[in-house]
Structures are given as structure tokens and as C-alpha cells.
Design an enzyme around this catalytic site. Structure first.
Site, PDB file in Angstrom:
ATOM      1  N   ASP A 168       5.680  17.338  14.803  1.00  0.00           N
ATOM      2  CA  ASP A 168       7.032  17.434  14.251  1.00  0.00           C
ATOM      3  C   ASP A 168       7.795  18.319  15.241  1.00  0.00           C
ATOM      4  O   ASP A 168       7.345  18.506  16.381  1.00  0.00           O
ATOM      5  CB  ASP A 168       6.999  18.041  12.837  1.00  0.00           C
ATOM      6  CG  ASP A 168       8.298  17.822  12.070  1.00  0.00           C
ATOM      7  OD1 ASP A 168       8.548  16.685  11.642  1.00  0.00           O
ATOM      8  OD2 ASP A 168       9.082  18.772  11.910  1.00  0.00           O
TER       9      ASP A 168
ATOM     10  N   LYS B  21       3.016  18.549   4.613  1.00  0.00           N
ATOM     11  CA  LYS B  21       3.706  19.073   5.800  1.00  0.00           C
ATOM     12  C   LYS B  21       3.187  20.476   6.060  1.00  0.00           C
ATOM     13  O   LYS B  21       2.800  21.181   5.122  1.00  0.00           O
ATOM     14  CB  LYS B  21       5.219  19.151   5.520  1.00  0.00           C
ATOM     15  CG  LYS B  21       6.073  19.297   6.760  1.00  0.00           C
ATOM     16  CD  LYS B  21       6.493  17.949   7.271  1.00  0.00           C
ATOM     17  CE  LYS B  21       7.336  18.024   8.505  1.00  0.00           C
ATOM     18  NZ  LYS B  21       7.918  16.707   8.822  1.00  0.00           N
TER      19      LYS B  21
HETATM   20  N1  GLU Z   1       6.800  14.551  11.405  1.00  0.00           N
HETATM   21  C1  GLU Z   1       7.013  13.147  11.268  1.00  0.00           C
HETATM   22  C2  GLU Z   1       7.815  12.869  10.016  1.00  0.00           C
HETATM   23  O1  GLU Z   1       8.645  13.665   9.619  1.00  0.00           O
HETATM   24  C3  GLU Z   1       5.739  12.331  11.407  1.00  0.00           C
HETATM   25  C4  GLU Z   1       4.648  12.657  10.441  1.00  0.00           C
HETATM   26  C5  GLU Z   1       3.329  11.958  10.728  1.00  0.00           C
HETATM   27  O2  GLU Z   1       3.254  11.164  11.658  1.00  0.00           O
HETATM   28  O3  GLU Z   1       2.389  12.216   9.980  1.00  0.00           O
HETATM   29  O4  GLU Z   1       7.738  11.845   9.394  1.00  0.00           O
END
Ligand code: GLU
Length: 449
Positions: free
Chosen positions: A168, A128
Site C-alpha cells: 500500500d 489492513k
Molecule cells: N492496498 C491495496 C488496496 O487498497 C491492495 C491490497 C492487496 O493487494 O491485498 O486495495
């Protein structure tokens, strides 16, 4: 040493090492408490020190992001990427742009992402990233300059086989576009190094809808375990961003009546429920005009805008917290239960506080943690990577069929693992155990790295 003593020692140490990292510790506690019967039956995880290794990110990258606003003034933000665990595949997870972003909040999100990605059954590690940059109130050119500056450093650390960021909170198709453009320019390489791209340059159809649609499919599965269905259910959602709006859209398509939702300014109570026309208005308001939900009540006169208020006091059968961590506290949970809520399906990451989770469990209602019910987004990101590798596009129907199958599988895994480890019907335990086992076994297979 018995499991309980081992776990208590482990938690004491983890608290000491990460003393100021509250949300991270909250997430670790939740996962580890579910694992007691797993460790009891498989002491090898204690011998291999898997817990000690799994709570330590493989790498945290922290960097300076200097950029100029439209008046020529210089600003400096902080950028981060937490590359948490690569046992199952390259690091994968979103980028969050919000003033609340810190290394701690991203560490917690990357930890959760590791288990969520494991649940999707796709070959994805956990990561992340983000910055304390707030896109609200910025012009397009400011957002572009910021995104370029962010990638000027981050491009060294990501890549198609290494780490694949996505969107996100505060980071949608516009931001992914600017980041991808700069990444391509610096590397001279057009690959699927990001997901959440627009479909005209490599994005998957249905990626924007995937988290919200997946949440609705998961809720349908949960209700079905009690011979019930979404059709006719009164629902409230919290966020009104990408996840919230697409959750409302799919819930209404499946016959539910969504009567409440909210954003940073307050909440909307619309007794009549949203419909296709109202959803279209909301999409234009939020995605194109970047306005506040207040305008919804001006346009649809019967709806009420409640400044600064959350949605949890609105009577409902099902609640969908889709905004951010710890948005639903013990008091909110009591209110929901008092009003007869029988299903809480999380769309955000860890939106319910431990007190709220305790209240839901005690009341015996259906309750699913975000890492299971919101995994549809990252799952379709995984499918976007597959399409990029194959250099083809699937139709929306094909992607939707995969998404449904993946959400069904996650639902089944949660129930199967919960039952196998004597916590029948407990989605939290099931999700944590299923997510953990795959990562832990892969770590053992790969040796001490
Ligand atoms: N931010 C999204 C999550 O919390 C998607 C992450 C992604 O697609 O890599 O899962």
C-alpha cells in the site's frame, strides 16, 4: 421499528463508541446511508444485528517495532494489523508505511477493504495493516531492519490461510521482499503468505500495474454508459506513486491525454500530456531513484512545476484521485465542475470528502467510489494467490484478461444493485449494496461468531 429510526439509533451508538475516529465514522456513514432500501426490504439484517457486527473489527493487533538506524541509534514505531472481517475468506489487504498511520486510519481502510474485496467476487476477507514508519529518507538497510522487526511480531498473526498482507502507500516490492524474507525465515515455510511479491519468487505478472490499469478500465466502462470513451479525453491524476503512474500509463495507451499529476512536493502541469518516454522517466524517478516530480519539469521543459499545489484546478474532462483519503474537498470539486469535468473515477480509498461527493452527485456527473474502481489491485492479488496455490505463472495477457473481466463485473454489479434498490446510476450506492449483501449473507450463514 422503522428503518430510519433504527439507522439513526445505530449511527448515534456508533459515533458514541468511536468518538475520536473521524475517517472511520465517515466511511461507516457512507456505507450505511446507501443501505436504507436494502434494510427496508430485508429486515432480517436488522434482526441479526448485521450492521452492529459488521462495523466491529474481528481483531486489532497493535505492537511495538524497535529497530536501529545506520548510526546505531534505536527507534520505536507502532505496528498494527486490523483483521476486520473473515466472512468471505482469509483477511486480505495491504500494509501502509507512513507517518500518518494510526489504528483509526487502518480501521477505516480495513472496513473499506472488506466491501472492496467482496466486490471482486474472489474469496477474500478484509484487513489492513501498517506502521507510522516513513520510508522516505531512509536507506535500504534501514528499511530492511525495520521490515524485519515489523515481521518479528506480525508473523504470529498472518499466514496463507489466515491473513495475507500486500503493499500500500510506502510499501512496494522492496518492502514486501524484506517482509517475506523474514516471514519465511521465522516460519521455515515458503507459501503465498504475501502478495505483491516480485515475479521471480512467486509474484504475479501485472500485479504492480493492476490497480492503475483496473481504474482505467473502470473509467472506460463508466464513459461508455453515456456513449462516450476515454480516447481524446483530457485527464488529471493526483498521486504519482505506483497507482498514479500506472493509471497515467494505461490512460495514455487508451488514447487519453494526461496533463496533470502530483506528489508530496507539488504538482506538474504538462499541457502536451504524458507519453511513453515521459512515463519511463517517471518510473525511473519514482520507483528507482525515489525522487520528487519537480525533476520532471527540469527534464521536460514545457511542463510546469507548481510547488505545494494540487491538480484539481487544471481544466480536464476526467479526474483520477489516486493519492490518499480526503485529498479532494468541496472547493476542489467545485473547481473541477466549473472547468467542465464530467467523470471522477477514484483510485485512492475515499479520496473525496462528503462535500465533494455531494457536489458530484448534484451535478449528475459520472462518479465512482474507490472501493469499486480501485479494486483491480487486490483482485490481481487474489489471482496471485491462485497462481501460488496452483504453483504456476500465468502470462501477462492472461492476467490482464482476468483483470478486465473482474473490472467489468464490478461495474455491472454497481449499476445493477443501484437500479434494483432505486438509486439508478449511483455507483456509491451500487458498490456499497453489492459489497454489503455478500458479506452480510455469509455472516448469517456462519452463525453468531
Ligand atoms: N492496498 C491495496 C488496496 O487498497 C491492495 C491490497 C492487496 O493487494 O491485498 O486495495
Amino acid at each position: 421499528m422503522n428503518t430510519q429510526t433504527y439507522l439513526n439509533d445505530f449511527l448515534t451508538q456508533t459515533h458514541q463508541k468511536n468518538a475520536s475516529q473521524k475517517v472511520f465514522l465517515q466511511a461507516v456513514e457512507e456505507v450505511v446511508r446507501s443501505l436504507v432500501p436494502v434494510l427496508d426490504q430485508n429486515p432480517v439484517y436488522m434482526k441479526e444485528k448485521i450492521l452492529e457486527r459488521i462495523v466491529e473489527p474481528e481483531r486489532i493487533i497493535s505492537f511495538r517495532v524497535p529497530w536501529r538506524d545506520d548510526k546505531g541509534e534505536i527507534h520505536v514505531n507502532r505496528g498494527f494489523r486490523v483483521q476486520f472481517n473473515s466472512a468471505l475468506g482469509p483477511y486480505k489487504g495491504g500494509i501502509r508505511f507512513h507517518s500518518s498511520v494510526t489504528a483509526d486510519s487502518l480501521k477505516f481502510l480495513a472496513f473499506e477493504q472488506t466491501f472492496k474485496n467482496s466486490l471482486t467476487t474472489l474469496p477474500l476477507g478484509g484487513g489492513k495493516g501498517g506502521s507510522d514508519f516513513d520510508t522516505r529518507g531512509k536507506s535500504d538497510t534501514e528499511v530492511m531492519r525495520f521490515c524485519h522487526a515489523f515481521i518479528d511480531e506480525l508473523y504470529h498473526h498472518i499466514g496463507y490461510h489466515t491473513d495475507i498482507p500486500a503493499g500500500d502507500l510506502g510499501c512496494g516490492a522492496r518492502e514486501i521482499g524484506y517482509m517475506f524474507g523474514q516471514y519465511k525465515k521465522l516460519t521455515n515455510d515458503f507459501t503465498g503468505a504475501f502478495t505483491g511479491k516480485k515475479p521471480n519468487w512467486g509474484g504475479s505478472l501485472l500485479r504492480p500495474q493492476a490497480t492503475g490499469y483496473g481504474i482505467s478500465y473502470f473509467a472506460q466502462n463508466m464513459l461508455a454508459t453515456r456513449g462516450d470513451e476515454l480516447n481524446g479525453k483530457i485527464c488529471v491524476v493526483s498521486g504519482a506513486g505506483n497507482v498514479g503512474i500506472h493509471t497515467m500509463e494505461k490512460l495514455s495507451e487508451l488514447g487519453a491525454k494526461v496533463v496533470g499529476f502530483m506528489d508530496y512536493d507539488g504538482s506538474i502541469y504538462d499541457k502536451d500530456g504524458v507519453n511513453a518516454e515521459k512515463i519511463a522517466f517517471l518510473k525511473d524517478l519514482v520507483f528507482k531513484r525515489r525522487g520528487s516530480v519537480q525533476e520532471y519539469a527540469k527534464k521536460f521543459k514545457k511542463a510546469q512545476f507548481r510547488p505545494g499545489k494540487k491538480t484539481w484546478d487544471i481544466p480536464c474532462d476526467c479526474a483520477f484521485p489516486t493519492a490518499c483519503e480526503n485529498e479532494l474537498n468541496g472547493e476542489d470539486a467545485k473547481m473541477l465542475l466549473k472547468n467542465g469535468c464530467k467523470c471522477v473515477c477514484e483510485g485512492a480509498n475515499m479520496p473525496s470528502t462528503p462535500e465533494a461527493v455531494e457536489a458530484f452527485k448534484e451535478a449528475g456527473i459520472l462518479y465512482s467510489p474507490g472501493k469499486a474502481s480501485n479494486a483491480g489491485g487486490v483482485a490481481v492479488s487474489g489471482l496471485e494467490m491462485t497462481q501460488n496455490s496452483m504453483r504456476i505463472y500465468w502470462t501477462a495477457q492472461e492476467v490482464d484478461a482476468y483483470l478486465k473481466r473482474i473490472m467489468n463485473n464490478i461495474h455491472t454489479s454497481c449499476l445493477t444493485y443501484a437500479e434494483q434498490f432505486a438509486q439508478k446510476g449511483d455507483y456509491v450506492a451500487g458498490a456499497n449494496i453489492a459489497g454489503f449483501l455478500k458479506v452480510a449473507d455469509s455472516m448469517i450463514d456462519q452463525g453468531l461468531v
